[in-house]
Each structure stands twice: as structure tokens, then as C-alpha cells.
Write a protein that holds these residues in place. Sequence first.
Motif, mmCIF file in Angstrom:
data_model
loop_
_atom_site.group_PDB
_atom_site.id
_atom_site.type_symbol
_atom_site.label_atom_id
_atom_site.label_comp_id
_atom_site.label_asym_id
_atom_site.label_seq_id
_atom_site.Cartn_x
_atom_site.Cartn_y
_atom_site.Cartn_z
ATOM 1 N N ILE A 176 -10.178 2.513 -3.497
ATOM 2 C CA ILE A 176 -9.520 1.266 -3.108
ATOM 3 C C ILE A 176 -10.012 0.793 -1.746
ATOM 4 O O ILE A 176 -10.099 -0.415 -1.482
ATOM 5 C CB ILE A 176 -7.987 1.442 -3.099
ATOM 6 C CG1 ILE A 176 -7.482 1.595 -4.541
ATOM 7 C CG2 ILE A 176 -7.282 0.275 -2.408
ATOM 8 C CD1 ILE A 176 -6.012 1.923 -4.643
ATOM 9 N N SER A 189 0.822 -1.215 0.000
ATOM 10 C CA SER A 189 0.000 0.000 0.000
ATOM 11 C C SER A 189 0.855 1.264 0.000
ATOM 12 O O SER A 189 0.328 2.375 0.023
ATOM 13 C CB SER A 189 -0.911 0.024 1.233
ATOM 14 O OG SER A 189 -0.162 0.240 2.415
ATOM 15 N N ARG A 197 -9.400 0.575 -12.104
ATOM 16 C CA ARG A 197 -9.873 -0.764 -11.770
ATOM 17 C C ARG A 197 -9.077 -1.837 -12.513
ATOM 18 O O ARG A 197 -8.742 -2.884 -11.956
ATOM 19 C CB ARG A 197 -11.359 -0.902 -12.090
ATOM 20 C CG ARG A 197 -11.927 -2.267 -11.732
ATOM 21 C CD ARG A 197 -13.404 -2.352 -11.970
ATOM 22 N NE ARG A 197 -14.144 -1.576 -10.997
ATOM 23 C CZ ARG A 197 -15.404 -1.845 -10.636
ATOM 24 N NH1 ARG A 197 -16.043 -2.856 -11.172
ATOM 25 N NH2 ARG A 197 -16.018 -1.089 -9.753
ATOM 26 N N TYR A 230 -13.738 -1.492 -4.481
ATOM 27 C CA TYR A 230 -13.243 -1.472 -5.855
ATOM 28 C C TYR A 230 -13.322 -0.072 -6.430
ATOM 29 O O TYR A 230 -14.318 0.632 -6.232
ATOM 30 C CB TYR A 230 -14.033 -2.455 -6.718
ATOM 31 C CG TYR A 230 -13.235 -3.660 -7.112
ATOM 32 C CD1 TYR A 230 -12.927 -3.915 -8.437
ATOM 33 C CD2 TYR A 230 -12.753 -4.545 -6.148
ATOM 34 C CE1 TYR A 230 -12.171 -5.018 -8.805
ATOM 35 C CE2 TYR A 230 -12.008 -5.643 -6.490
ATOM 36 C CZ TYR A 230 -11.710 -5.878 -7.835
ATOM 37 O OH TYR A 230 -10.944 -6.959 -8.181
ATOM 38 N N TYR A 243 -5.835 -2.130 -10.825
ATOM 39 C CA TYR A 243 -6.082 -2.752 -9.525
ATOM 40 C C TYR A 243 -6.200 -4.266 -9.686
ATOM 41 O O TYR A 243 -5.608 -5.042 -8.931
ATOM 42 C CB TYR A 243 -7.357 -2.151 -8.949
ATOM 43 C CG TYR A 243 -7.672 -2.471 -7.505
ATOM 44 C CD1 TYR A 243 -6.822 -2.085 -6.479
ATOM 45 C CD2 TYR A 243 -8.861 -3.117 -7.160
ATOM 46 C CE1 TYR A 243 -7.133 -2.334 -5.154
ATOM 47 C CE2 TYR A 243 -9.182 -3.381 -5.841
ATOM 48 C CZ TYR A 243 -8.316 -2.984 -4.843
ATOM 49 O OH TYR A 243 -8.627 -3.232 -3.539
ATOM 50 N N ASP A 244 -6.979 -4.703 -10.680
ATOM 51 C CA ASP A 244 -7.143 -6.128 -10.937
ATOM 52 C C ASP A 244 -5.813 -6.794 -11.307
ATOM 53 O O ASP A 244 -5.497 -7.888 -10.837
ATOM 54 C CB ASP A 244 -8.151 -6.347 -12.076
ATOM 55 C CG ASP A 244 -9.582 -6.360 -11.589
ATOM 56 O OD1 ASP A 244 -9.804 -6.725 -10.429
ATOM 57 O OD2 ASP A 244 -10.475 -6.003 -12.373
#
Length: 231
Positions: free
Chosen positions: A223, A28, A161, A154, A164-165
Motif C-alpha cells: 500500500i 489507515s 488490489r 499499489y 484497495y481499488d
Amino acid sequence: MNSKEKTNIGNLFDSISHSYDRFNHLLSLNADRRWRRNAMKGIKPVDSLLDVAAGTADLSIEAVRQNKASAVTGIDISSGMLSIGRDKVAKSGMQERISLVTASALEMPFDDGCFGAVVCAYGVRNFSDLDAGLREMHRVLADGGQLMILEFSYPDNRFIRVLYDWFFSNVMPLVGKTLSHNAGAYTYFRDSVKGFIWGREMASRIEAAGFRDVTFRTMTFGITTVYYAFK
């Protein structure tokens, strides 16, 4: 404590307890510290606060740092996580104000209405029964008391996104395997985030458990999401 829950979740977190903090802070970029700090700012000071799924006690320690409670009790099903947490509490000099107890969020060993606030950071998605856990939070919370839940969600932006995926599918399991030598645990972590609910759907479940005045807001492109409610 449900024996199946202990085997499936408690043992999993026991196995990664030694690397859990490093993993969170690294992936993070230390934003998880800021998320907890900002979420705790929304809690009104109380005499007693319960930290559910306390893990390594970061949120409990943050509650004391911000003087949100005279006494903090943290519970978690993983004794390994709590062992790390106790060391951190001792190093912070907060032993007199923070106590950590091995217990299930679904069967809390507390009387009705005994806490002025109940908080939970990144734990509810691991409950074997989300609604039962929310009802237990409601039960132990005093009338007028405040709930705060911080959980992954999400991103709304399609581009974010996709990134992120990709990150969750490729980077996170690799880093988790490197740090803990337990790739399966962090595959579970990825799947638990991707399969969980967020936003209005999560707020509706909180309301169904008996809470009122439920609000929520996202942080860092969606997030993570923080939810607040009252009993």
C-alpha cells in the motif's frame, strides 16, 4: 511560488487542513503513524533535516522524536496545513527544533547543499512537476546526504488490489465528504494515488534527478513504499 500551483494544490489542502489528520488516521487505522515512524528509522542522524511537503508536521515531529536532526525545517505550499502543524509542534514542545515555512517544493528558498537529509511523506505525487521537485531536493541536499521519500503505491497481490481499488473508489470519498464537506478534494486524493508511479519506475526518476544508491521497500501489502537514496 508558482501562482497556479498555489491555486490548484495549496488552496485544496487549505480547504481540508482541519480534517486531514483525522482522515488519514481513520482510514489507515493509524497505520500512517507506523509508516512514518518506520521510514524515519532508516535516516542517519544529521545536524539539519528538511521535511518537504511537511503538511501538519507529523514527519518533522517524528524526526525530532527519533533524534534524527538537531534542527528540522518543514516546508509546504499550504499555509492552512502548516498552521495545524505549528499547533502540534507547540503542543509537543519542539518549537526550538522545528521551524515551518510556507514554500513550494519546486522553488525552495534555500542555498545549495544546506541540509544533511531531505525527507518527504505523501507529498511528491502532488508536485506539479515531479522531476523538478526531485532536482530541487537534490540541490539543497549536502554531498553524501540522504533522501527519504514515503509515498502510496499499489499492492502486488491481485485480491488485495481489488479491495484497495474498491476502498479508494467508494469508501474514501464518502469519509472525506463527511469529515471535510469537500468530496472533490478527496476525489483528487484518490485519483492522485491511482495515477502516480511507484516501485522501479519511481526509483528510476529519483536516479535521473542525480541521486545514487536508490533502494526501496514496500509496507503493508504494498500500500505504501519507502525510497532511500544518497547524493
